[in-house]
Design a protein around this motif. Structure first.
Motif, mmCIF file in Angstrom:
data_model
loop_
_atom_site.group_PDB
_atom_site.id
_atom_site.type_symbol
_atom_site.label_atom_id
_atom_site.label_comp_id
_atom_site.label_asym_id
_atom_site.label_seq_id
_atom_site.Cartn_x
_atom_site.Cartn_y
_atom_site.Cartn_z
ATOM 1 N N ASP A 1 -2.913 -3.376 8.284
ATOM 2 C CA ASP A 1 -2.328 -3.820 9.547
ATOM 3 C C ASP A 1 -3.398 -3.694 10.631
ATOM 4 N N ASN A 2 -2.997 -3.842 11.898
ATOM 5 C CA ASN A 2 -3.996 -3.813 12.972
ATOM 6 C C ASN A 2 -4.156 -2.441 13.624
ATOM 7 N N ASP B 1 0.829 -1.209 0.000
ATOM 8 C CA ASP B 1 0.000 0.000 0.000
ATOM 9 C C ASP B 1 0.862 1.257 0.000
ATOM 10 N N LYS B 2 2.130 1.118 0.375
ATOM 11 C CA LYS B 2 3.052 2.257 0.292
ATOM 12 C C LYS B 2 3.194 2.718 -1.157
ATOM 13 N N ARG C 1 0.182 -4.284 5.147
ATOM 14 C CA ARG C 1 -0.585 -3.288 4.386
ATOM 15 C C ARG C 1 -0.323 -3.508 2.899
ATOM 16 N N ARG C 2 -1.216 -4.232 2.265
ATOM 17 C CA ARG C 2 -0.959 -4.622 0.883
ATOM 18 C C ARG C 2 -2.281 -4.808 0.142
ATOM 19 N N SER D 1 -10.013 -1.442 3.764
ATOM 20 C CA SER D 1 -9.560 -2.514 2.873
ATOM 21 C C SER D 1 -10.506 -2.688 1.686
ATOM 22 N N VAL D 2 -11.817 -2.572 1.946
ATOM 23 C CA VAL D 2 -12.792 -2.710 0.852
ATOM 24 C C VAL D 2 -12.672 -1.549 -0.133
#
Length: 291
Positions: free
Chosen positions: A205-206, A164-165, A269-270, A223-224
């Protein structure tokens, strides 16, 4: 006086020529370094492809040897079973009808064995197609050393993981300019395979969202929204068939690393593109063979 003027003019001309030549030389040096870098990367890519091809050839040779051995065992068993049946019938241990029934059962076993071999052949073909798809994706994206992109095959399924970066800014679902370039390359490969269906998964991530952003309340929403942003871009900007795509949000619940470290959080995070196996074709094969 005239001689002095000529000397100064000649010196100036030589200086200018030297300056221009130096600039050209440096430019050529930079161009050479760039070409050499590209050549080195292509050599690395080629070696990776050759290693993968050699490994697949080794596995195929092993499977072919194993299948040949099994076929010999089957032929041996069939021959011995036929002989044993005849001996039993001659000794009146079994009747003709019983012998015929046993023979049909053995023929059915032979048909099932051929069926299993056909399925194995189809699976081997699928594995080869998956490997070719992976090589095409890696070739299209180019820089295989980029830690933000990972392409792999696991249990017959092709996965493309993009951090996600690279894709998004923190806490956002707006796709970056660089990400559009990468997704465009992936789209080119997928578009050349019109029968492929795939799912885009968003993962986080959490860490809890520090603030509500638009409709997003938590990591499920984030995420969605990231997954739907990707499929929307693939559809509208790169022309992929929306009927072949689906979007899903996994939230924080499928981590690939520990969330106890910054590196682990970054890995989690992907966005993952999952090339879906064509199960409908597989089941059609099953139905056709069982008829």
């Amino acid at each position: 006086m005239k001689v002095s003027y000529l000397v100064v003019a000649a010196f100036t001309t030589l200086s200018m020529v030297s300056c221009v030549s130096s600039k050209k030389f440096k430019a050529e040096q930079a161009r050479y370094a760039d070409l050499n870098g590209r050549y080195t990367q292509l050599q690395t890519d080629l070696k990776g492809c050759e290693d993968a091809k050699a490994e697949e050839a080794r596995k195929r040779a092993g499977l072919e040897t194993e299948i040949a051995g099994l076929n010999k065992q089957i032929d041996y068993l069939k021959e011995n079973n036929t002989t044993a049946l005849k001996q039993l019938q001659d000794m009146s241990v079994i009747s003709s009808s019983q012998a015929e029934s046993i023979k049909k059962s053995m023929e059915n076993l032979g048909m099932k064995d051929a069926y299993i071999q056909d399925l194995q052949s189809q699976m081997a073909k699928k594995d080869s197609l998956n490997m070719a798809l992976v090589m095409n994706l890696k070739g299209a994206i180019g820089n295989l050393d980029d830690e933000d992109i990972n392409i792999k095959v696991d249990k017959g399924v092709v996965y493309v993981d993009i951090s996600d970066k690279l894709l998004f800014t923190t806490g956002s679902y707006a796709i970056t300019t660089r990400a559009k370039e990468v997704l465009g390359k992936v789209a080119t490969v997928l578009k050349n395979q019109p029968n492929i269906e795939f799912m885009v998964e968003g993962h986080t991530d959490n860490a809890e969202l520090k603030r509500n952003i638009g409709p997003m309340k938590d990591n499920w929403d984030l995420s969605v929204m990231r997954a739907t942003s990707v499929v929307r871009l693939l559809q509208k900007q790169y022309g992929l068939d929306p009927a072949k795509m689906s979007a899903a949000g996994r939230g924080e619940f499928h981590p690939v690393a520990s969330n106890e470290t910054a590196e682990g959080k970054a890995a989690n995070r992907r966005t993952r593109i999952v090339i879906l196996p064509q199960l409908d074709q597989f089941f059609q094969l099953l139905e056709r063979k069982q008829q």
